[in-house]
Design an enzyme around this catalytic site. Sequence first.
Site, short mmCIF file in Angstrom:
data_model
loop_
_atom_site.label_atom_id
_atom_site.label_comp_id
_atom_site.label_asym_id
_atom_site.label_seq_id
_atom_site.Cartn_x
_atom_site.Cartn_y
_atom_site.Cartn_z
N HIS A 138 -71.84 19.42 -51.79
CA HIS A 138 -72.68 18.24 -52.01
C HIS A 138 -73.60 18.43 -53.21
O HIS A 138 -73.96 17.46 -53.87
CB HIS A 138 -73.51 17.98 -50.75
CG HIS A 138 -72.79 17.21 -49.70
ND1 HIS A 138 -72.11 17.81 -48.68
CD2 HIS A 138 -72.61 15.88 -49.53
CE1 HIS A 138 -71.56 16.90 -47.92
NE2 HIS A 138 -71.84 15.72 -48.41
N ARG A 184 -63.36 11.83 -40.00
CA ARG A 184 -63.10 13.11 -39.35
C ARG A 184 -63.66 13.06 -37.93
O ARG A 184 -64.86 12.83 -37.74
CB ARG A 184 -63.75 14.25 -40.13
CG ARG A 184 -63.31 14.34 -41.59
CD ARG A 184 -64.16 15.37 -42.31
NE ARG A 184 -63.71 15.63 -43.66
CZ ARG A 184 -64.20 15.04 -44.75
NH1 ARG A 184 -65.14 14.11 -44.62
NH2 ARG A 184 -63.75 15.34 -45.94
N CYS A 194 -58.23 11.87 -50.39
CA CYS A 194 -59.46 11.91 -49.58
C CYS A 194 -60.21 13.21 -49.72
O CYS A 194 -61.24 13.40 -49.09
CB CYS A 194 -59.15 11.63 -48.12
SG CYS A 194 -58.03 12.80 -47.36
#
Length: 569
Positions: free
Chosen positions: A210, A305, A501
Amino acid sequence: MSLHDPTPASGTAASGTAANGTTASATTLRGVGVSPGRAAGPVVRIAEPLNEPSSVPAPSDPHADIERIRPAAHLVADRLTIRATTVEGSARSVLETTAAMAVDPALLSQAEKLVSERSLPAERAVYEAGNEFAEMVAGAGEYLAERARDVQDVRDRIVAELLGVAAPGPPEMTRPGVLVARDLSPADTAGLDPALVLALVTEEGGPTSHTAILARSLGIPAIVAVSGVLAHPAAGVTVDGDTGTVELTDHPVHVEASSRPEEREWSGACHTADGHPITVLANIGSGTDAQVAHRAGAPGVGLFRTEFCYLAAPEEPDVAAQRAAYAEAMAPFTGKSVVVRTLDAGADKPLPFLHASSEPNPALGVRGLRVAFERPAIVDRQLEAIAAAADDTGAAVSVMAPMVATAEEASWFVERARTAGITRAGVMIEIPAAALAAHDILDAADFISIGTNDLAQYAFAADRTLGALATLNDPWQPALLRFVDTLGRAGGEHGKPVGVCGEAAADPLLAGILLGLGATSLSTSATALPAVGTALAEHSLADYRKAAQSALSAPGPDQARQHAREVLG
Protein backbone atom coordinates in the site's frame (compact mmCIF):
# COMPACT_ATOMS: atom_id res chain seq x y z
CA MET A 1 21.47 -5.47 -2.92
CA SER A 2 18.94 -7.99 -4.16
CA LEU A 3 20.26 -11.51 -4.02
CA HIS A 4 19.58 -12.10 -7.69
CA ASP A 5 20.78 -8.74 -9.00
CA PRO A 6 24.02 -9.23 -10.94
CA THR A 7 24.74 -5.50 -10.78
CA PRO A 8 26.56 -4.30 -7.66
CA ALA A 9 23.96 -2.53 -5.57
CA SER A 10 26.25 -0.37 -3.51
CA GLY A 11 29.74 1.01 -3.25
CA THR A 12 31.53 4.24 -2.73
CA ALA A 13 31.32 6.21 -5.90
CA ALA A 14 33.94 8.66 -7.08
CA SER A 15 34.56 11.40 -4.59
CA GLY A 16 33.39 14.91 -5.26
CA THR A 17 33.82 18.31 -3.69
CA ALA A 18 31.21 19.46 -1.21
CA ALA A 19 30.01 23.04 -0.93
CA ASN A 20 32.39 23.69 1.98
CA GLY A 21 35.41 22.54 -0.03
CA THR A 22 35.81 19.16 1.66
CA THR A 23 35.76 15.85 -0.17
CA ALA A 24 32.34 14.22 -0.35
CA SER A 25 31.76 10.54 -1.01
CA ALA A 26 28.64 8.92 -2.43
CA THR A 27 27.23 5.42 -2.12
CA THR A 28 24.70 4.08 -4.57
CA LEU A 29 22.15 1.49 -3.51
CA ARG A 30 19.46 -0.16 -5.58
CA GLY A 31 15.92 -1.14 -4.77
CA VAL A 32 12.62 -1.42 -6.58
CA GLY A 33 11.21 1.83 -7.90
CA VAL A 34 7.48 1.86 -7.14
CA SER A 35 6.65 5.50 -7.84
CA PRO A 36 8.40 7.47 -10.60
CA GLY A 37 10.26 10.73 -10.45
CA ARG A 38 13.55 12.16 -9.23
CA ALA A 39 14.07 14.09 -6.01
CA ALA A 40 16.89 15.05 -3.66
CA GLY A 41 17.21 16.50 -0.19
CA PRO A 42 18.29 15.94 3.39
CA VAL A 43 17.70 12.52 4.95
CA VAL A 44 14.85 12.42 7.47
CA ARG A 45 14.94 9.17 9.40
CA ILE A 46 11.87 7.54 10.89
CA ALA A 47 12.38 6.04 14.33
CA GLU A 48 12.18 2.30 14.78
CA PRO A 49 8.95 0.90 16.29
CA LEU A 50 8.40 0.91 20.04
CA ASN A 51 10.21 -1.65 22.14
CA GLU A 52 8.19 -4.69 23.05
CA PRO A 53 6.26 -3.86 26.26
CA SER A 54 6.99 -5.94 29.35
CA SER A 55 4.61 -8.56 30.72
CA VAL A 56 5.55 -7.64 34.30
CA PRO A 57 4.54 -6.53 36.76
CA ALA A 58 1.07 -8.06 36.69
CA PRO A 59 -1.68 -5.46 37.21
CA SER A 60 -2.81 -5.12 40.82
CA ASP A 61 -6.33 -4.49 39.51
CA PRO A 62 -6.90 -6.40 36.23
CA HIS A 63 -10.37 -4.91 35.84
CA ALA A 64 -8.88 -1.40 35.87
CA ASP A 65 -6.38 -2.37 33.16
CA ILE A 66 -9.17 -3.86 31.07
CA GLU A 67 -11.08 -0.60 31.39
CA ARG A 68 -8.09 1.29 29.92
CA ILE A 69 -7.97 -0.62 26.63
CA ARG A 70 -11.07 0.54 24.77
CA PRO A 71 -10.71 4.25 25.62
CA ALA A 72 -7.11 4.15 24.34
CA ALA A 73 -8.20 2.42 21.14
CA HIS A 74 -10.98 4.95 20.59
CA LEU A 75 -8.56 7.85 21.11
CA VAL A 76 -6.32 6.36 18.41
CA ALA A 77 -9.31 5.91 16.09
CA ASP A 78 -10.50 9.46 16.76
CA ARG A 79 -7.09 10.93 15.90
CA LEU A 80 -6.96 8.96 12.66
CA THR A 81 -10.51 10.01 11.79
CA ILE A 82 -9.67 13.66 12.39
CA ARG A 83 -6.59 13.32 10.18
CA ALA A 84 -8.81 11.76 7.52
CA THR A 85 -10.94 14.90 7.37
CA THR A 86 -7.88 16.95 6.37
CA VAL A 87 -7.10 14.91 3.25
CA GLU A 88 -9.02 13.60 0.27
CA GLY A 89 -9.17 10.60 -2.03
CA SER A 90 -7.02 7.56 -1.39
CA ALA A 91 -5.31 9.04 1.68
CA ARG A 92 -8.66 9.63 3.34
CA SER A 93 -9.81 6.10 2.57
CA VAL A 94 -6.69 4.58 4.11
CA LEU A 95 -6.96 6.63 7.30
CA GLU A 96 -10.65 5.80 7.70
CA THR A 97 -9.93 2.10 7.24
CA THR A 98 -7.09 2.19 9.78
CA ALA A 99 -9.33 4.00 12.27
CA ALA A 100 -11.90 1.23 11.94
CA MET A 101 -9.20 -1.39 12.57
CA ALA A 102 -8.18 0.35 15.79
CA VAL A 103 -11.57 -0.33 17.36
CA ASP A 104 -12.06 -3.80 15.90
CA PRO A 105 -14.17 -5.63 18.52
CA ALA A 106 -12.34 -8.95 18.05
CA LEU A 107 -8.92 -7.36 18.60
CA LEU A 108 -10.00 -5.46 21.71
CA SER A 109 -11.88 -8.42 23.16
CA GLN A 110 -8.81 -10.61 22.77
CA ALA A 111 -6.65 -8.02 24.55
CA GLU A 112 -9.14 -7.82 27.41
CA LYS A 113 -9.18 -11.61 27.63
CA LEU A 114 -5.39 -11.69 27.95
CA VAL A 115 -5.56 -9.28 30.88
CA SER A 116 -8.21 -11.28 32.72
CA GLU A 117 -6.85 -14.77 31.99
CA ARG A 118 -3.09 -14.18 32.10
CA SER A 119 -2.85 -11.07 34.28
CA LEU A 120 -0.98 -9.16 31.58
CA PRO A 121 -0.66 -5.37 31.77
CA ALA A 122 -2.97 -3.64 29.29
CA GLU A 123 -0.16 -2.58 26.93
CA ARG A 124 1.32 -6.09 26.82
CA ALA A 125 -2.12 -7.58 26.24
CA VAL A 126 -2.74 -5.26 23.28
CA TYR A 127 0.71 -6.07 21.94
CA GLU A 128 0.14 -9.82 22.08
CA ALA A 129 -3.41 -9.59 20.72
CA GLY A 130 -2.13 -7.45 17.86
CA ASN A 131 0.60 -9.99 17.13
CA GLU A 132 -1.93 -12.82 17.04
CA PHE A 133 -4.12 -10.96 14.57
CA ALA A 134 -1.16 -9.86 12.45
CA GLU A 135 0.09 -13.46 12.22
CA MET A 136 -3.37 -14.65 11.33
CA VAL A 137 -3.73 -12.05 8.59
CA ALA A 138 -0.21 -12.73 7.29
CA GLY A 139 -1.02 -16.43 7.13
CA ALA A 140 -3.99 -15.66 4.90
CA GLY A 141 -1.52 -14.65 2.19
CA GLU A 142 -1.76 -12.26 -0.76
CA TYR A 143 -3.62 -8.99 -0.12
CA LEU A 144 -4.57 -9.89 3.44
CA ALA A 145 -0.93 -10.61 4.24
CA GLU A 146 -0.12 -7.03 3.35
CA ARG A 147 -2.76 -5.88 5.84
CA ALA A 148 -0.64 -7.41 8.62
CA ARG A 149 1.43 -4.21 8.53
CA ASP A 150 -1.77 -2.24 9.21
CA VAL A 151 -2.55 -4.40 12.24
CA GLN A 152 0.95 -3.89 13.62
CA ASP A 153 0.59 -0.15 13.12
CA VAL A 154 -2.70 -0.07 15.02
CA ARG A 155 -1.18 -2.24 17.76
CA ASP A 156 1.74 0.16 18.21
CA ARG A 157 -0.50 3.21 18.28
CA ILE A 158 -2.71 1.77 21.03
CA VAL A 159 0.30 0.58 23.03
CA ALA A 160 1.86 4.06 22.79
CA GLU A 161 -1.38 5.59 24.03
CA LEU A 162 -1.48 3.21 26.99
CA LEU A 163 2.17 3.96 27.82
CA GLY A 164 1.69 7.70 27.43
CA VAL A 165 4.42 8.08 24.81
CA ALA A 166 4.45 9.41 21.25
CA ALA A 167 3.18 7.00 18.64
CA PRO A 168 5.75 5.72 16.15
CA GLY A 169 5.77 7.30 12.74
CA PRO A 170 7.27 10.15 10.72
CA PRO A 171 8.60 13.13 12.70
CA GLU A 172 7.08 16.56 12.44
CA MET A 173 8.62 18.11 9.33
CA THR A 174 9.14 21.84 8.94
CA ARG A 175 11.31 21.75 5.81
CA PRO A 176 11.55 19.48 2.76
CA GLY A 177 13.33 16.14 3.11
CA VAL A 178 13.45 12.51 1.99
CA LEU A 179 11.96 10.01 4.42
CA VAL A 180 14.10 6.92 5.04
CA ALA A 181 12.57 4.08 7.07
CA ARG A 182 12.51 0.35 7.60
CA ASP A 183 8.92 0.41 6.37
CA LEU A 184 5.95 2.73 6.42
CA SER A 185 2.44 1.87 7.44
CA PRO A 186 -0.33 2.90 5.04
CA ALA A 187 -1.68 5.32 7.65
CA ASP A 188 1.72 6.99 8.00
CA THR A 189 2.03 7.31 4.23
CA ALA A 190 -1.50 8.65 3.85
CA GLY A 191 -0.79 11.43 6.33
CA LEU A 192 2.33 12.74 4.59
CA ASP A 193 2.49 16.28 3.23
CA PRO A 194 3.81 16.04 -0.36
CA ALA A 195 4.94 19.65 -0.12
CA LEU A 196 7.53 18.61 2.48
CA VAL A 197 8.11 14.91 1.77
CA LEU A 198 10.22 14.86 -1.38
CA ALA A 199 10.49 11.05 -1.67
CA LEU A 200 10.25 7.77 0.25
CA VAL A 201 12.95 5.13 0.68
CA THR A 202 12.34 1.94 2.67
CA GLU A 203 14.58 -1.00 3.45
CA GLU A 204 11.66 -3.43 3.46
CA GLY A 205 8.38 -3.59 1.55
CA GLY A 206 7.57 -4.67 -1.96
CA PRO A 207 6.17 -3.39 -5.26
CA THR A 208 2.57 -4.30 -4.39
CA SER A 209 2.47 -2.70 -0.94
CA HIS A 210 0.00 0.00 0.00
CA THR A 211 2.93 2.32 0.57
CA ALA A 212 3.79 1.99 -3.12
CA ILE A 213 0.22 2.71 -4.17
CA LEU A 214 -0.10 5.73 -1.89
CA ALA A 215 3.25 7.17 -2.99
CA ARG A 216 2.00 7.12 -6.57
CA SER A 217 -1.26 8.78 -5.53
CA LEU A 218 0.71 11.50 -3.71
CA GLY A 219 2.94 11.98 -6.75
CA ILE A 220 6.22 11.49 -4.89
CA PRO A 221 9.08 9.18 -5.92
CA ALA A 222 9.42 6.00 -3.86
CA ILE A 223 11.83 3.08 -3.76
CA VAL A 224 11.36 -0.03 -1.61
CA ALA A 225 13.53 -3.03 -0.69
CA VAL A 226 16.72 -0.96 -0.51
CA SER A 227 18.97 -3.28 1.46
CA GLY A 228 21.46 -1.50 3.74
CA VAL A 229 19.97 1.98 3.52
CA LEU A 230 19.34 2.22 7.26
CA ALA A 231 22.93 1.39 8.11
CA HIS A 232 24.31 4.25 6.04
CA PRO A 233 24.94 7.51 8.00
CA ALA A 234 23.96 9.73 5.08
CA ALA A 235 23.17 13.42 5.33
CA GLY A 236 21.79 13.85 1.82
CA VAL A 237 20.11 11.55 -0.68
CA THR A 238 19.09 11.58 -4.32
CA VAL A 239 16.24 9.28 -5.30
CA ASP A 240 15.35 8.10 -8.81
CA GLY A 241 12.06 6.23 -8.71
CA ASP A 242 12.31 5.36 -12.40
CA THR A 243 15.53 3.37 -12.05
CA GLY A 244 15.28 2.35 -8.40
CA THR A 245 18.60 3.97 -7.49
CA VAL A 246 19.36 5.76 -4.23
CA GLU A 247 22.52 7.88 -4.00
CA LEU A 248 23.57 8.63 -0.44
CA THR A 249 26.15 11.28 0.45
CA ASP A 250 27.79 12.34 3.69
CA HIS A 251 27.15 15.98 2.84
CA PRO A 252 23.91 17.91 2.22
CA VAL A 253 22.55 18.02 -1.32
CA HIS A 254 20.55 20.68 -3.09
CA VAL A 255 16.82 20.20 -2.59
CA GLU A 256 15.14 18.94 -5.74
CA ALA A 257 11.42 18.17 -5.89
CA SER A 258 9.81 15.91 -8.45
CA SER A 259 7.10 17.42 -10.63
CA ARG A 260 3.71 16.10 -9.55
CA PRO A 261 0.80 15.14 -11.77
CA GLU A 262 -2.21 17.41 -11.75
CA GLU A 263 -4.99 16.02 -9.57
CA ARG A 264 -8.26 15.38 -11.37
CA GLU A 265 -11.67 14.17 -10.36
CA TRP A 266 -12.74 10.67 -11.36
CA SER A 267 -16.37 9.79 -11.90
CA GLY A 268 -15.95 6.02 -12.04
CA ALA A 269 -16.32 5.87 -15.81
CA CYS A 270 -13.22 5.08 -17.82
CA HIS A 271 -12.21 5.07 -21.47
CA THR A 272 -9.12 5.68 -23.54
CA ALA A 273 -8.48 8.92 -25.41
CA ASP A 274 -10.12 7.43 -28.53
CA GLY A 275 -13.22 6.28 -26.63
CA HIS A 276 -12.40 2.62 -26.02
CA PRO A 277 -14.20 1.61 -22.79
CA ILE A 278 -12.24 -0.03 -19.99
CA THR A 279 -13.69 -1.21 -16.71
CA VAL A 280 -11.75 -0.19 -13.60
CA LEU A 281 -12.99 -1.95 -10.48
CA ALA A 282 -12.06 -2.27 -6.82
CA ASN A 283 -10.45 -5.10 -4.88
CA ILE A 284 -12.07 -5.59 -1.47
CA GLY A 285 -11.71 -7.98 1.46
CA SER A 286 -14.48 -6.93 3.86
CA GLY A 287 -17.59 -4.82 4.30
CA THR A 288 -15.42 -1.89 5.40
CA ASP A 289 -13.36 -2.16 2.23
CA ALA A 290 -16.58 -2.17 0.22
CA GLN A 291 -17.74 1.08 1.78
CA VAL A 292 -14.35 2.71 1.11
CA ALA A 293 -14.39 1.52 -2.51
CA HIS A 294 -17.92 2.81 -3.02
CA ARG A 295 -16.97 6.25 -1.69
CA ALA A 296 -13.96 6.24 -4.00
CA GLY A 297 -16.31 5.93 -6.98
CA ALA A 298 -15.72 2.28 -7.86
CA PRO A 299 -18.35 1.12 -10.37
CA GLY A 300 -18.08 -2.43 -9.07
CA VAL A 301 -15.78 -5.05 -7.57
CA GLY A 302 -13.27 -7.04 -9.59
CA LEU A 303 -12.05 -9.16 -6.68
CA PHE A 304 -13.91 -9.82 -3.45
CA ARG A 305 -11.64 -11.89 -1.21
CA THR A 306 -13.81 -13.93 1.15
CA GLU A 307 -11.15 -15.08 3.63
CA PHE A 308 -12.14 -12.40 6.15
CA CYS A 309 -15.27 -14.39 6.93
CA TYR A 310 -13.18 -17.37 8.04
CA LEU A 311 -10.28 -15.78 9.94
CA ALA A 312 -10.03 -17.00 13.54
CA ALA A 313 -13.15 -19.14 13.13
CA PRO A 314 -12.61 -22.38 15.09
CA GLU A 315 -15.39 -23.96 13.04
CA GLU A 316 -16.50 -23.32 9.49
CA PRO A 317 -19.07 -20.48 9.47
CA ASP A 318 -22.48 -21.82 8.51
CA VAL A 319 -24.32 -20.73 5.39
CA ALA A 320 -26.35 -18.11 7.26
CA ALA A 321 -23.26 -16.46 8.76
CA GLN A 322 -21.46 -16.43 5.43
CA ARG A 323 -24.54 -15.07 3.69
CA ALA A 324 -24.75 -12.12 6.09
CA ALA A 325 -21.03 -11.33 5.79
CA TYR A 326 -21.06 -11.44 1.99
CA ALA A 327 -24.24 -9.37 1.79
CA GLU A 328 -22.63 -6.63 3.89
CA ALA A 329 -19.81 -6.34 1.34
CA MET A 330 -22.11 -6.58 -1.68
CA ALA A 331 -24.71 -4.08 -0.41
CA PRO A 332 -23.01 -0.89 -1.69
CA PHE A 333 -22.98 -2.35 -5.21
CA THR A 334 -26.62 -3.13 -5.89
CA GLY A 335 -27.11 -3.65 -9.62
CA LYS A 336 -23.34 -3.54 -10.19
CA SER A 337 -20.79 -6.22 -10.94
CA VAL A 338 -19.17 -8.01 -7.99
CA VAL A 339 -16.69 -10.81 -8.70
CA VAL A 340 -16.36 -13.08 -5.67
CA ARG A 341 -13.34 -15.33 -5.23
CA THR A 342 -14.04 -18.48 -3.28
CA LEU A 343 -11.97 -19.43 -0.27
CA ASP A 344 -8.23 -19.27 -0.84
CA ALA A 345 -6.69 -21.13 2.09
CA GLY A 346 -4.75 -24.25 2.90
CA ALA A 347 -1.50 -25.32 4.50
CA ASP A 348 0.20 -22.04 3.57
CA LYS A 349 -2.80 -19.98 4.70
CA PRO A 350 -4.00 -21.94 7.73
CA LEU A 351 -7.57 -21.73 8.99
CA PRO A 352 -8.36 -23.61 12.19
CA PHE A 353 -11.34 -25.58 10.92
CA LEU A 354 -9.49 -26.92 7.89
CA HIS A 355 -7.13 -28.97 10.08
CA ALA A 356 -4.55 -28.84 7.31
CA SER A 357 -1.74 -31.31 7.69
CA SER A 358 1.88 -30.21 7.72
CA GLU A 359 3.46 -30.02 4.28
CA PRO A 360 7.14 -29.69 3.36
CA ASN A 361 6.33 -26.95 0.84
CA PRO A 362 2.87 -25.56 1.63
CA ALA A 363 2.95 -22.86 -1.07
CA LEU A 364 2.95 -25.74 -3.56
CA GLY A 365 0.56 -27.90 -1.57
CA VAL A 366 -3.16 -28.27 -0.92
CA ARG A 367 -4.37 -24.69 -1.11
CA GLY A 368 -7.08 -22.71 -2.86
CA LEU A 369 -9.44 -24.82 -4.94
CA ARG A 370 -7.41 -27.91 -4.08
CA VAL A 371 -8.90 -27.81 -0.57
CA ALA A 372 -12.33 -28.14 -2.16
CA PHE A 373 -11.32 -31.25 -4.09
CA GLU A 374 -10.81 -33.01 -0.78
CA ARG A 375 -13.85 -31.43 0.89
CA PRO A 376 -16.27 -30.29 -1.83
CA ALA A 377 -19.00 -29.52 0.71
CA ILE A 378 -16.98 -26.48 1.85
CA VAL A 379 -17.10 -24.82 -1.56
CA ASP A 380 -20.71 -25.93 -2.10
CA ARG A 381 -21.82 -24.22 1.11
CA GLN A 382 -19.86 -21.11 0.19
CA LEU A 383 -21.40 -20.96 -3.28
CA GLU A 384 -24.86 -21.37 -1.70
CA ALA A 385 -24.17 -18.44 0.64
CA ILE A 386 -22.82 -16.28 -2.19
CA ALA A 387 -25.89 -16.94 -4.34
CA ALA A 388 -28.18 -16.08 -1.43
CA ALA A 389 -26.28 -12.86 -0.66
CA ALA A 390 -26.57 -11.87 -4.31
CA ASP A 391 -30.34 -12.32 -4.08
CA ASP A 392 -30.42 -10.29 -0.87
CA THR A 393 -28.51 -7.33 -2.30
CA GLY A 394 -29.28 -7.30 -6.01
CA ALA A 395 -25.59 -7.24 -6.90
CA ALA A 396 -24.63 -8.74 -10.26
CA VAL A 397 -22.47 -11.50 -8.80
CA SER A 398 -19.93 -13.70 -10.55
CA VAL A 399 -17.65 -16.21 -8.84
CA MET A 400 -14.13 -17.36 -9.57
CA ALA A 401 -11.89 -20.05 -8.13
CA PRO A 402 -8.31 -19.52 -6.92
CA MET A 403 -5.28 -21.67 -7.73
CA VAL A 404 -6.72 -23.41 -10.80
CA ALA A 405 -4.06 -25.35 -12.68
CA THR A 406 -5.93 -27.23 -15.43
CA ALA A 407 -8.99 -27.04 -17.64
CA GLU A 408 -10.41 -30.06 -15.84
CA GLU A 409 -10.29 -28.18 -12.54
CA ALA A 410 -11.94 -25.17 -14.16
CA SER A 411 -14.80 -27.34 -15.48
CA TRP A 412 -15.26 -28.92 -12.05
CA PHE A 413 -15.66 -25.51 -10.42
CA VAL A 414 -17.91 -23.99 -13.08
CA GLU A 415 -20.29 -26.96 -12.87
CA ARG A 416 -20.61 -26.57 -9.07
CA ALA A 417 -21.26 -22.83 -9.45
CA ARG A 418 -24.01 -23.49 -11.98
CA THR A 419 -25.57 -26.05 -9.62
CA ALA A 420 -25.62 -23.39 -6.89
CA GLY A 421 -27.53 -21.05 -9.20
CA ILE A 422 -24.65 -18.76 -10.12
CA THR A 423 -24.70 -18.27 -13.87
CA ARG A 424 -21.33 -16.60 -14.40
CA ALA A 425 -18.22 -18.45 -13.24
CA GLY A 426 -14.54 -17.99 -14.01
CA VAL A 427 -11.12 -18.77 -12.63
CA MET A 428 -8.03 -17.02 -11.37
CA ILE A 429 -4.86 -17.41 -13.42
CA GLU A 430 -2.05 -17.56 -10.86
CA ILE A 431 -0.17 -20.66 -11.95
CA PRO A 432 2.01 -20.69 -15.10
CA ALA A 433 0.44 -24.01 -16.15
CA ALA A 434 -2.98 -22.35 -16.20
CA ALA A 435 -1.67 -19.54 -18.38
CA LEU A 436 -0.35 -22.10 -20.85
CA ALA A 437 -3.73 -23.89 -20.81
CA ALA A 438 -5.69 -20.67 -21.28
CA HIS A 439 -7.54 -21.77 -24.42
CA ASP A 440 -8.81 -24.97 -22.84
CA ILE A 441 -9.73 -23.16 -19.63
CA LEU A 442 -11.68 -20.54 -21.57
CA ASP A 443 -13.67 -23.32 -23.23
CA ALA A 444 -15.05 -24.08 -19.77
CA ALA A 445 -15.00 -20.74 -17.94
CA ASP A 446 -16.93 -17.55 -18.66
CA PHE A 447 -13.92 -15.35 -17.91
CA ILE A 448 -10.43 -15.36 -16.46
CA SER A 449 -8.81 -12.98 -14.00
CA ILE A 450 -5.04 -12.69 -13.74
CA GLY A 451 -3.59 -12.58 -10.24
CA THR A 452 -0.29 -10.96 -11.13
CA ASN A 453 1.06 -11.14 -7.56
CA ASP A 454 0.97 -14.93 -7.29
CA LEU A 455 1.64 -15.49 -10.99
CA ALA A 456 4.89 -13.56 -10.62
CA GLN A 457 6.08 -15.44 -7.56
CA TYR A 458 5.35 -18.82 -9.15
CA ALA A 459 6.83 -17.83 -12.50
CA PHE A 460 10.07 -16.60 -10.91
CA ALA A 461 10.16 -19.06 -7.98
CA ALA A 462 10.49 -15.98 -5.74
CA ASP A 463 8.63 -15.56 -2.46
CA ARG A 464 6.81 -12.25 -2.82
CA THR A 465 7.24 -11.49 0.90
CA LEU A 466 11.05 -11.41 0.70
CA GLY A 467 12.52 -7.97 0.15
CA ALA A 468 15.71 -9.51 -1.25
CA LEU A 469 13.65 -10.90 -4.15
CA ALA A 470 11.48 -7.84 -4.67
CA THR A 471 12.87 -7.11 -8.13
CA LEU A 472 11.81 -10.55 -9.36
CA ASN A 473 8.28 -9.78 -8.21
CA ASP A 474 8.29 -6.41 -9.98
CA PRO A 475 5.11 -6.44 -12.11
CA TRP A 476 7.10 -4.83 -14.94
CA GLN A 477 9.13 -8.01 -15.45
CA PRO A 478 8.89 -8.71 -19.20
CA ALA A 479 8.34 -12.44 -18.62
CA LEU A 480 5.26 -11.65 -16.53
CA LEU A 481 4.01 -9.24 -19.20
CA ARG A 482 4.39 -12.06 -21.75
CA PHE A 483 2.06 -14.21 -19.68
CA VAL A 484 -0.48 -11.36 -19.71
CA ASP A 485 -0.04 -11.04 -23.48
CA THR A 486 -0.70 -14.77 -23.95
CA LEU A 487 -3.83 -14.58 -21.82
CA GLY A 488 -5.07 -11.41 -23.49
CA ARG A 489 -4.77 -13.01 -26.93
CA ALA A 490 -6.57 -16.14 -25.74
CA GLY A 491 -9.43 -14.09 -24.32
CA GLY A 492 -9.75 -12.14 -27.55
CA GLU A 493 -9.90 -15.30 -29.63
CA HIS A 494 -12.62 -16.77 -27.40
CA GLY A 495 -14.52 -13.50 -27.09
CA LYS A 496 -14.37 -13.72 -23.29
CA PRO A 497 -13.26 -11.15 -20.69
CA VAL A 498 -9.74 -11.08 -19.29
CA GLY A 499 -9.36 -9.19 -16.04
CA VAL A 500 -6.24 -8.25 -14.06
CA CYS A 501 -6.87 -8.19 -10.32
CA GLY A 502 -3.31 -8.21 -8.99
CA GLU A 503 -1.80 -4.96 -7.76
CA ALA A 504 0.00 -4.53 -11.09
CA ALA A 505 -3.10 -2.60 -12.11
CA ALA A 506 -2.45 -0.03 -9.35
CA ASP A 507 0.40 1.52 -11.36
CA PRO A 508 -1.22 4.06 -13.74
CA LEU A 509 1.49 3.61 -16.38
CA LEU A 510 1.41 -0.18 -16.18
CA ALA A 511 -2.40 -0.15 -16.29
CA GLY A 512 -2.20 1.17 -19.84
CA ILE A 513 0.27 -1.55 -20.79
CA LEU A 514 -2.06 -4.22 -19.40
CA LEU A 515 -4.85 -2.75 -21.48
CA GLY A 516 -2.57 -2.86 -24.52
CA LEU A 517 -1.87 -6.52 -23.82
CA GLY A 518 -5.56 -7.41 -24.03
CA ALA A 519 -6.97 -6.91 -20.55
CA THR A 520 -10.64 -5.95 -20.68
CA SER A 521 -10.92 -4.93 -17.02
CA LEU A 522 -8.59 -3.90 -14.23
CA SER A 523 -9.18 -4.02 -10.51
CA THR A 524 -7.08 -2.68 -7.68
CA SER A 525 -7.33 -1.23 -4.20
CA ALA A 526 -9.63 1.73 -3.75
CA THR A 527 -6.65 4.01 -3.05
CA ALA A 528 -5.37 3.59 -6.61
CA LEU A 529 -8.68 3.90 -8.48
CA PRO A 530 -8.74 7.67 -9.21
CA ALA A 531 -5.15 7.79 -10.49
CA VAL A 532 -5.61 4.74 -12.72
CA GLY A 533 -9.02 5.80 -13.99
CA THR A 534 -7.87 9.25 -15.06
CA ALA A 535 -4.50 8.12 -16.45
CA LEU A 536 -6.04 5.64 -18.88
CA ALA A 537 -7.87 8.48 -20.63
CA GLU A 538 -4.60 10.12 -21.67
CA HIS A 539 -3.77 7.88 -24.66
CA SER A 540 -5.46 5.87 -27.37
CA LEU A 541 -5.80 2.11 -27.36
CA ALA A 542 -3.42 1.97 -30.32
CA ASP A 543 -0.78 3.84 -28.34
CA TYR A 544 -1.17 1.46 -25.40
CA ARG A 545 -0.80 -1.53 -27.72
CA LYS A 546 2.34 -0.04 -29.24
CA ALA A 547 3.80 0.72 -25.80
CA ALA A 548 2.93 -2.79 -24.60
CA GLN A 549 4.81 -4.43 -27.45
CA SER A 550 7.80 -2.20 -26.76
CA ALA A 551 7.77 -3.19 -23.06
CA LEU A 552 7.60 -6.88 -24.00
CA SER A 553 10.87 -6.57 -25.90
CA ALA A 554 12.78 -5.14 -22.92
CA PRO A 555 15.41 -7.22 -21.12
CA GLY A 556 14.30 -6.21 -17.63
CA PRO A 557 11.67 -4.30 -15.63
CA ASP A 558 13.51 -0.96 -15.56
CA GLN A 559 13.94 -1.02 -19.33
CA ALA A 560 10.29 -2.06 -19.78
CA ARG A 561 9.18 1.04 -17.86
CA GLN A 562 11.49 3.21 -19.92
CA HIS A 563 10.29 1.75 -23.21
CA ALA A 564 6.68 2.41 -22.21
CA ARG A 565 7.41 6.00 -21.25
CA GLU A 566 9.25 6.63 -24.51
CA VAL A 567 6.20 5.52 -26.49
CA LEU A 568 3.57 7.24 -24.35
CA GLY A 569 5.59 10.39 -23.64
